[in-house]
Scaffold this active site. Sequence first.
Site, short mmCIF file in Angstrom:
data_model
loop_
_atom_site.label_atom_id
_atom_site.label_comp_id
_atom_site.label_asym_id
_atom_site.label_seq_id
_atom_site.Cartn_x
_atom_site.Cartn_y
_atom_site.Cartn_z
CG ASP A 71 34.90 -13.83 65.19
OD1 ASP A 71 35.33 -13.43 66.28
OD2 ASP A 71 35.42 -13.54 64.10
CG HIS B 60 37.96 -10.80 63.62
ND1 HIS B 60 37.48 -11.71 64.52
CD2 HIS B 60 39.12 -10.34 64.14
CE1 HIS B 60 38.33 -11.81 65.54
NE2 HIS B 60 39.33 -10.97 65.33
P1 NAI Z 1 52.33 -11.30 67.87
O1 NAI Z 1 52.59 -9.85 68.09
O2 NAI Z 1 52.70 -12.29 68.91
O3 NAI Z 1 53.09 -11.75 66.52
C1 NAI Z 1 53.01 -11.01 65.35
C2 NAI Z 1 54.23 -11.34 64.52
O4 NAI Z 1 54.09 -10.71 63.25
C3 NAI Z 1 55.53 -10.85 65.13
O5 NAI Z 1 56.50 -11.89 65.12
C4 NAI Z 1 55.92 -9.71 64.21
O6 NAI Z 1 57.33 -9.53 64.10
C5 NAI Z 1 55.32 -10.21 62.88
N1 NAI Z 1 55.19 -9.17 61.87
C6 NAI Z 1 54.94 -7.85 62.02
N2 NAI Z 1 54.97 -7.23 60.83
C7 NAI Z 1 55.21 -8.17 59.89
C8 NAI Z 1 55.37 -8.15 58.50
N3 NAI Z 1 55.29 -7.00 57.81
N4 NAI Z 1 55.61 -9.32 57.86
C9 NAI Z 1 55.74 -10.46 58.54
N5 NAI Z 1 55.61 -10.55 59.88
C10 NAI Z 1 55.36 -9.41 60.55
O7 NAI Z 1 50.80 -11.40 67.47
P2 NAI Z 1 49.82 -12.66 67.49
O8 NAI Z 1 49.24 -12.80 68.83
O9 NAI Z 1 50.50 -13.81 66.87
O10 NAI Z 1 48.66 -12.10 66.56
C11 NAI Z 1 48.88 -11.81 65.20
C12 NAI Z 1 47.72 -11.05 64.60
O11 NAI Z 1 46.54 -11.84 64.60
C13 NAI Z 1 47.35 -9.76 65.33
O12 NAI Z 1 47.10 -8.76 64.35
C14 NAI Z 1 46.09 -10.12 66.06
O13 NAI Z 1 45.30 -8.98 66.30
C15 NAI Z 1 45.45 -11.04 65.07
N6 NAI Z 1 44.40 -11.93 65.58
C16 NAI Z 1 43.32 -12.17 64.75
C17 NAI Z 1 42.31 -13.03 65.13
C18 NAI Z 1 41.15 -13.29 64.21
O14 NAI Z 1 40.21 -13.99 64.67
N7 NAI Z 1 41.11 -12.84 62.99
C19 NAI Z 1 42.34 -13.67 66.45
C20 NAI Z 1 43.51 -13.38 67.24
C21 NAI Z 1 44.50 -12.53 66.79
#
Ligand code: NAI
Length: 326
Positions: free
Chosen positions: A159, A187
């Site tokens: 952000d 966030h």
């Molecule tokens: P994605 O869905 O591509 O990958 C998430 C991964 O986490 C998957 O491989 C899944 O199997 C794994 N996962 C699920 N539960 C788990 C657990 N208990 N332990 C370990 N791994 C687990 O998602 P992406 O795009 O990589 O995003 C990840 C997170 O980051 C989302 O929650 C998204 O909303 C968040 N995010 C936060 C941002 C921020 O600025 N704070 C910015 C962009 C995304």
Amino acid sequence: AKAPMRVAVTGAAGQICYSLLFRIANGDMLGKDQPVILQLLDITPALPAVNGVVMELEDCAFPLLAGVVISDDPNVAFKDADVAVLVGARPRSKGMERKDLLEANGAIFTVQGKALNDHASRNVKVLVVGNPANTNAYIAMKSAPDLPRENFTAMLRLDYNRAASQIAAKTGKAVDGIEKLTVWGNHSPTMYPDTRFATIGGESVDGMINDQAWTRDTFIPTVGKRGAAIIEARGLSSAASAANAAIDHIHDWILGSNGKWVTMGVPSNGDYGIPADTMYGFPVTTENGTYTIVEGLEIDEFSRSKMDATLAELEEEKAGIAHLLG
Ligand code: NAI
């Protein structure tokens, strides 16, 4: 040569990690002289995909990559971790309400907080990226009573970087000249990007822009809704820019911001009317692995209302998971 640092990363098979892991292994996070051991966590069905990512990491032949551990057990992945980037989270699926999402993630972050508590380095630096990032970080912190609470942080850096980039575009100035920019709060679209103290080359950004309507009606909502705009355009949520922000956050925390204000989601110390321990975006300076919240800033009426609105959302999230914390 330096001893390797252990960097635990969760959600290793996901899209953010497909960028993040390569940048860590390349030395972008901890420095070009710092070897790293990656300790990767994902859920069991995702382990074959994690294996594929690790094959690609091997094929990069990164000189700084001193080892890789893969596990579906947080007690293994967090063992002796110096840094833990918690990216993995339960995405919202169709029909899932916000309350269910909070609950599902609460279950993940209580377990991971306890595993950090029991197995990580006592100095572990934890960054929570997975959403809802502030509340997940709060849960992990509360689930790790033996670790200092200041070791737990949430990612507001994307952000902050988005806000900086919008200001650079508006003023026509270089983005790295921007100082004293802040993003307060959660966030989420309620966050408050605050330009009131921001300067470029010592000159006030608000003075340069000289258009309060733009700041309030264009800039603030553009930054707040940027995540949604990326999803709309790409069909997927921000990934490379989120990974980049995680790199910046940990890099500055460990290696220092050289006096520059950056924004981190950190447990409140009670300043600015934000209740203690609330995981809230604050302006901080960083040095030698510690961050210090910038104190004594004047909060005008408009800012107070924005800061209170994003706080109210966090308090609501906190109430939604209180029963998980015992
Ligand atoms: P994605 O869905 O591509 O990958 C998430 C991964 O986490 C998957 O491989 C899944 O199997 C794994 N996962 C699920 N539960 C788990 C657990 N208990 N332990 C370990 N791994 C687990 O998602 P992406 O795009 O990589 O995003 C990840 C997170 O980051 C989302 O929650 C998204 O909303 C968040 N995010 C936060 C941002 C921020 O600025 N704070 C910015 C962009 C995304």
